[in-house]
Design a protein around this motif. Structure first.
Motif, PDB file in Angstrom:
ATOM      1  N   GLY A  78       0.794  -1.218   0.000  1.00 41.43           N
ATOM      2  CA  GLY A  78       0.000   0.000   0.000  1.00 41.43           C
ATOM      3  C   GLY A  78       0.826   1.268   0.000  1.00 41.43           C
ATOM      4  O   GLY A  78       0.297   2.362   0.178  1.00 41.43           O
ATOM      5  N   ARG A  79       2.145   1.128  -0.146  1.00 41.28           N
ATOM      6  CA  ARG A  79       3.086   2.242  -0.339  1.00 41.28           C
ATOM      7  C   ARG A  79       3.340   3.043   0.936  1.00 41.28           C
ATOM      8  O   ARG A  79       4.469   3.307   1.283  1.00 41.28           O
ATOM      9  CB  ARG A  79       2.633   3.155  -1.490  1.00 41.28           C
ATOM     10  N   ARG A  80       2.285   3.509   1.628  1.00 44.61           N
ATOM     11  CA  ARG A  80       2.430   4.213   2.915  1.00 44.61           C
ATOM     12  C   ARG A  80       3.355   5.425   2.819  1.00 44.61           C
ATOM     13  O   ARG A  80       4.121   5.696   3.742  1.00 44.61           O
ATOM     14  CB  ARG A  80       2.936   3.257   3.996  1.00 44.61           C
ATOM     15  N   ILE A  81       3.306   6.141   1.730  1.00 43.49           N
ATOM     16  CA  ILE A  81       4.066   7.375   1.639  1.00 43.49           C
ATOM     17  C   ILE A  81       3.345   8.477   2.424  1.00 43.49           C
ATOM     18  O   ILE A  81       2.178   8.337   2.790  1.00 43.49           O
ATOM     19  CB  ILE A  81       4.255   7.808   0.175  1.00 43.49           C
ATOM     20  N   PHE A  82       4.050   9.572   2.673  1.00 40.38           N
ATOM     21  CA  PHE A  82       3.445  10.718   3.353  1.00 40.38           C
ATOM     22  C   PHE A  82       2.870  11.637   2.277  1.00 40.38           C
ATOM     23  O   PHE A  82       3.594  12.399   1.634  1.00 40.38           O
ATOM     24  CB  PHE A  82       4.482  11.433   4.216  1.00 40.38           C
ATOM     25  N   GLN A  83       1.557  11.549   2.088  1.00 41.61           N
ATOM     26  CA  GLN A  83       0.940  12.155   0.922  1.00 41.61           C
ATOM     27  C   GLN A  83       0.975  13.673   0.933  1.00 41.61           C
ATOM     28  O   GLN A  83       1.007  14.295  -0.132  1.00 41.61           O
ATOM     29  CB  GLN A  83      -0.503  11.649   0.786  1.00 41.61           C
ATOM     30  N   GLY A 127       1.050  12.834  -2.630  1.00 36.56           N
ATOM     31  CA  GLY A 127      -0.301  12.313  -2.797  1.00 36.56           C
ATOM     32  C   GLY A 127      -0.949  12.680  -4.114  1.00 36.56           C
ATOM     33  O   GLY A 127      -1.989  12.124  -4.460  1.00 36.56           O
ATOM     34  N   THR A 128      -0.351  13.620  -4.853  1.00 36.15           N
ATOM     35  CA  THR A 128      -0.935  14.023  -6.139  1.00 36.15           C
ATOM     36  C   THR A 128      -0.374  13.227  -7.304  1.00 36.15           C
ATOM     37  O   THR A 128      -0.799  13.409  -8.439  1.00 36.15           O
ATOM     38  CB  THR A 128      -0.691  15.524  -6.403  1.00 36.15           C
ATOM     39  N   MET A 129       0.563  12.333  -7.043  1.00 33.11           N
ATOM     40  CA  MET A 129       1.156  11.539  -8.114  1.00 33.11           C
ATOM     41  C   MET A 129       0.307  10.306  -8.410  1.00 33.11           C
ATOM     42  O   MET A 129      -0.560   9.913  -7.615  1.00 33.11           O
ATOM     43  CB  MET A 129       2.568  11.106  -7.736  1.00 33.11           C
ATOM     44  N   SER A 130       0.567   9.685  -9.538  1.00 32.07           N
ATOM     45  CA  SER A 130      -0.137   8.456  -9.900  1.00 32.07           C
ATOM     46  C   SER A 130       0.294   7.317  -8.985  1.00 32.07           C
ATOM     47  O   SER A 130       1.311   7.407  -8.274  1.00 32.07           O
ATOM     48  CB  SER A 130       0.174   8.077 -11.352  1.00 32.07           C
ATOM     49  N   GLY A 131      -0.470   6.234  -9.008  1.00 33.47           N
ATOM     50  CA  GLY A 131      -0.135   5.084  -8.172  1.00 33.47           C
ATOM     51  C   GLY A 131       1.236   4.516  -8.490  1.00 33.47           C
ATOM     52  O   GLY A 131       1.988   4.141  -7.588  1.00 33.47           O
ATOM     53  N   GLY A 132       1.571   4.454  -9.777  1.00 31.91           N
ATOM     54  CA  GLY A 132       2.876   3.937 -10.155  1.00 31.91           C
ATOM     55  C   GLY A 132       4.008   4.805  -9.666  1.00 31.91           C
ATOM     56  O   GLY A 132       5.042   4.316  -9.186  1.00 31.91           O
ATOM     57  N   GLU A 133       3.822   6.118  -9.754  1.00 33.39           N
ATOM     58  CA  GLU A 133       4.844   7.046  -9.281  1.00 33.39           C
ATOM     59  C   GLU A 133       4.999   6.971  -7.765  1.00 33.39           C
ATOM     60  O   GLU A 133       6.112   7.048  -7.234  1.00 33.39           O
ATOM     61  CB  GLU A 133       4.501   8.458  -9.729  1.00 33.39           C
ATOM     62  N   GLY A 158      -2.134  -2.890  -7.935  1.00 29.26           N
ATOM     63  CA  GLY A 158      -2.944  -1.792  -8.447  1.00 29.26           C
ATOM     64  C   GLY A 158      -2.293  -0.965  -9.531  1.00 29.26           C
ATOM     65  O   GLY A 158      -2.826   0.086  -9.894  1.00 29.26           O
ATOM     66  N   LEU A 159      -1.175  -1.420 -10.079  1.00 28.05           N
ATOM     67  CA  LEU A 159      -0.456  -0.623 -11.066  1.00 28.05           C
ATOM     68  C   LEU A 159      -0.831  -1.010 -12.496  1.00 28.05           C
ATOM     69  O   LEU A 159      -1.127  -2.176 -12.779  1.00 28.05           O
ATOM     70  CB  LEU A 159       1.054  -0.785 -10.895  1.00 28.05           C
ATOM     71  N   ALA A 160      -0.769  -0.036 -13.390  1.00 28.58           N
ATOM     72  CA  ALA A 160      -0.934  -0.307 -14.814  1.00 28.58           C
ATOM     73  C   ALA A 160       0.245  -1.156 -15.294  1.00 28.58           C
ATOM     74  O   ALA A 160       1.347  -1.081 -14.738  1.00 28.58           O
ATOM     75  CB  ALA A 160      -0.985   1.004 -15.591  1.00 28.58           C
TER      76      ALA A 160
END
Length: 208
Positions: A78-83, A127-133, A158-160
């Motif tokens: 789920g990446r868990r970045i700080f959006q 948080g504004t980037m795409s899921g892949g990014e 969940g990635l293209a």
């Protein structure tokens, strides 16, 4: 190794080995205990029975930040970045335990070379980037911990397809730079394409 959540057994009798310089993948169905295995290695969970060793040293029972210090970094499911933070700030947090500032700068340049799109997004809110990014950022942040062993949990989720290829091609490059990788993945074909070998975890049972 066995791990439980209260009275519920999540992993039972698991035994696996990852040698330096390898990509090893752990595949299996939902609920088989794959993510639990990574969380236990990285110190987020404690095994009910058994031992986790790294470079011959018993590490179960160590605090998570101490496990990072000895060279194990975890990019969670789920990446868990700080959006709300920028890409640059997220990368800075990956190296927060390190004091070798010159090497941090070199490692930062390396991850921006591995993931060129991040260089273009340094001042953008994550948080504004795409899921892949965002997935690239999560892996890059883990790499800035200077790992000897990198734990990746469902990096293609969940990635293209185009991003799946980028992520797995980059995992190979990371291994070629001397980092050992243990990757949990449901996309078995993509994972097996790059893995030296795989373990299959199913309903608590493990097979090579």
């Amino acid at each position: 190794m066995s791990v439980s959540y209260g009275n519920i057994a999540a992993v039972q009798g698991l035994s696996l080995r990852v040698q330096p310089g390898e990509i090893v993948t752990l595949i299996g169905s939902n609920g088989a205990g794959k993510s639990t295995t990574l969380r236990t290695i990285s110190g987020l969970l404690k095994p009910r029975a058994g031992t986790v060793k790294f470079e011959g040293r018993k590490i179960n029972g160590m605090a998570g930040h101490d496990i990072v210090k000895i060279g194990i970094c975890h990019s969670p499911e789920g990446r868990r970045i700080f959006q709300r933070m920028t890409v640059s700030e997220n990368l800075d947090l990956g190296a927060f335990l390190r004091k070798d500032h010159e090497q941090i700068a070199a490692d930062r340049e390396n991850v921006l070379t591995l993931f060129p799109v991040l260089r273009e997004r340094l001042q953008q809110k994550a948080g504004t980037m795409s899921g892949g990014e965002q997935q690239m950022l999560a892996v890059a942040r883990a790499l800035l911990g200077n790992p000897k062993l990198l734990l990746l949990d469902e990096p293609s989720m969940g990635l293209a397809p185009v991003y799946v290829d980028v992520i797995f091609d980059t995992i190979e490059k990371i291994r070629d730079q001397g980092v050992t990788v243990l990757v949990v993945e449901q996309n078995a074909l993509a994972a097996l394409r790059i893995a030296d070998y795989a373990y299959v975890l199913e309903s608590g049972r493990l097979a090579l």
